[in-house]
Design an enzyme around this catalytic site. Sequence first.
Site, mmCIF file in Angstrom:
data_model
loop_
_atom_site.group_PDB
_atom_site.id
_atom_site.type_symbol
_atom_site.label_atom_id
_atom_site.label_comp_id
_atom_site.label_asym_id
_atom_site.label_seq_id
_atom_site.Cartn_x
_atom_site.Cartn_y
_atom_site.Cartn_z
ATOM 1 N N ARG A 39 0.819 -1.214 0.000
ATOM 2 C CA ARG A 39 0.000 0.000 0.000
ATOM 3 C C ARG A 39 0.856 1.269 0.000
ATOM 4 N NH1 ARG A 39 -4.795 -2.043 4.035
ATOM 5 N NH2 ARG A 39 -6.214 -2.681 2.387
ATOM 6 N N LYS A 204 -14.181 -12.696 6.357
ATOM 7 C CA LYS A 204 -15.262 -11.772 6.727
ATOM 8 C C LYS A 204 -16.548 -12.180 6.007
ATOM 9 C CE LYS A 204 -11.930 -8.013 7.031
ATOM 10 N NZ LYS A 204 -11.458 -6.905 6.186
ATOM 11 N N GLY A 360 -7.005 -6.698 1.131
ATOM 12 C CA GLY A 360 -5.673 -6.532 1.711
ATOM 13 C C GLY A 360 -4.956 -7.864 1.878
ATOM 14 N N GLY A 384 -12.622 -3.720 1.268
ATOM 15 C CA GLY A 384 -13.980 -3.279 1.620
ATOM 16 C C GLY A 384 -14.544 -2.318 0.594
HETATM 17 P P1 ADP Z 1 -9.188 -9.842 2.275
HETATM 18 O O1 ADP Z 1 -8.355 -8.980 3.199
HETATM 19 O O2 ADP Z 1 -8.419 -10.299 1.089
HETATM 20 O O3 ADP Z 1 -10.487 -9.178 1.917
HETATM 21 P P2 ADP Z 1 -10.279 -11.307 4.494
HETATM 22 O O4 ADP Z 1 -9.789 -10.245 5.411
HETATM 23 O O5 ADP Z 1 -11.739 -11.502 4.343
HETATM 24 O O6 ADP Z 1 -9.580 -11.179 3.059
HETATM 25 O O7 ADP Z 1 -9.742 -12.734 4.978
HETATM 26 C C1 ADP Z 1 -8.376 -13.023 5.088
HETATM 27 C C2 ADP Z 1 -8.171 -14.043 6.162
HETATM 28 O O8 ADP Z 1 -9.021 -15.152 5.988
HETATM 29 C C3 ADP Z 1 -6.772 -14.591 6.168
HETATM 30 O O9 ADP Z 1 -6.094 -14.108 7.311
HETATM 31 C C4 ADP Z 1 -6.975 -16.109 6.224
HETATM 32 O O10 ADP Z 1 -6.141 -16.724 7.188
HETATM 33 C C5 ADP Z 1 -8.419 -16.227 6.641
HETATM 34 N N1 ADP Z 1 -9.059 -17.484 6.229
HETATM 35 C C6 ADP Z 1 -9.102 -18.016 5.000
HETATM 36 N N2 ADP Z 1 -9.727 -19.206 5.020
HETATM 37 C C7 ADP Z 1 -10.099 -19.434 6.294
HETATM 38 C C8 ADP Z 1 -10.764 -20.497 6.956
HETATM 39 N N3 ADP Z 1 -11.172 -21.577 6.299
HETATM 40 N N4 ADP Z 1 -10.986 -20.386 8.292
HETATM 41 C C9 ADP Z 1 -10.552 -19.289 8.944
HETATM 42 N N5 ADP Z 1 -9.922 -18.247 8.381
HETATM 43 C C10 ADP Z 1 -9.678 -18.326 7.076
HETATM 44 MG MG MG Z 2 -8.499 -8.624 5.321
#
Ligand code: ADP
Ligand code: MG
Length: 403
Positions: A39, A204, A360, A384
């Site tokens: 970033r 999320k 992120g 988001g």
């Molecule tokens: P982004 O930042 O790309 O939008 P999120 O913040 O929604 O993604 O999610 C990222 C997190 O999701 C990572 O830290 C990863 O460890 C977690 N994650 C992925 N799959 C699982 C799972 N099956 N159970 C728990 N956490 C998970």
């Molecule tokens: Mg995230």
Amino acid sequence: MSDLSSLGDLRGKRVLVRSDLNVPLDGPDDHRVITDDGRIRASVPTIRALAEAGARVVVTAHLGRPKGSPDPAYSLRPVADRLGELLGAPVAFAADTVGDSAQETVAGLGDGQVALLENVRFNAGETSKDEAERGAFADQLAALADAFVSDGFGVVHRKQASVYDVAQRLPHVMGGLVAQEIEVLRRLTVDPERPYVVVLGGSKVSDKLGVIDNLLGKADKLLIGGGMVFTFLKAQGHEVGKSLLEEDQLDVCRSYLARAEESGVEIVLPTDIVVDTAFPSGDAEPHPQVVPATAIPSDALGLDIGPESGAAFAAALQGARTVFWNGPMGVFEVAAFAEGTRAVAQALTEIDGLSVVGGGDSAAAVRALGFDEAAFGHISTGGGASLEYLEGKELPGITVLED
Ligand code: ADP
Ligand code: MG
């Protein structure tokens, strides 16, 4: 869209730039290390362009979620150092957001020099829901500058003082990074080239279900991995053990599955899952085990999509002309649960068309797994914000710039 020249001759002008410098940090409070500077690098072109135009550049940004007061764990000081390295010129650091240090630091800037103000969320006015409190803080921010450039794409969905209110108080323009991000999102929503495949994952869950609603009418295929898989599997009547689950979203998932069927959108769920009996933590050794998605043991936790699913997702992506991917397929931070994410990332690098990585953690994952960023069409800095755009919501930080 972005046109810094609309602000007129910038020489000697103080320009406040809202950037997104919210990077992951590790280590003790007095020796924080930036683990992924994506970033910061994405923020450099706008800051550099302003400095080269002779502006006195005042950067404001947040880091993490401090509670509206100074907290050394969330200081932007290490970010100022890294920003200076990337710019190839020192960045003056103000030890507060709008107080004595900020005012002295800004007053000390010469033409073409750059300052970074301390974490804007150290002031409760930044995120306050109270318009007057937010406005009062925005007044103080605005007093530091003659013009405002909105370049923090990761926060444009937030109605916050340094994003929204300050734009109402200064001549303003959209920065190049935000303009670029919005252009890519437009290509994902207005007449996308087909086949159009969307991959969703991450943790999320409820945040991301809303976007499915909107994409059901637009995408040709929807691949679902990561933590949200289990709410879908449970909605289909399967046991998900101790996996991430949002009970109150089961009906929503059921309705999406039904609607997808009616509208001819293919929803692809994993057929195998990598499980363990505990969430990976500290130095505990992982014990990954691959099980069918329809037979997750009751004491197990789903932590990644399995190898068969990784291959199926890659196959489903083959030939796509437009791809949007948000959210890792598993807990990629631990090598034993990173292969599903790797398979999807690899497939994206082979797309002939527009491939977009949003979020992120997803962006951090492709870098952590050693992929060349240039192999992707676009790596978004805002998770988001891109999801809300794709949901069809209005982004306050963009709307305010149109006035
Ligand atoms: P982004 O930042 O790309 O939008 P999120 O913040 O929604 O993604 O999610 C990222 C997190 O999701 C990572 O830290 C990863 O460890 C977690 N994650 C992925 N799959 C699982 C799972 N099956 N159970 C728990 N956490 C998970
Ligand atoms: Mg995230």
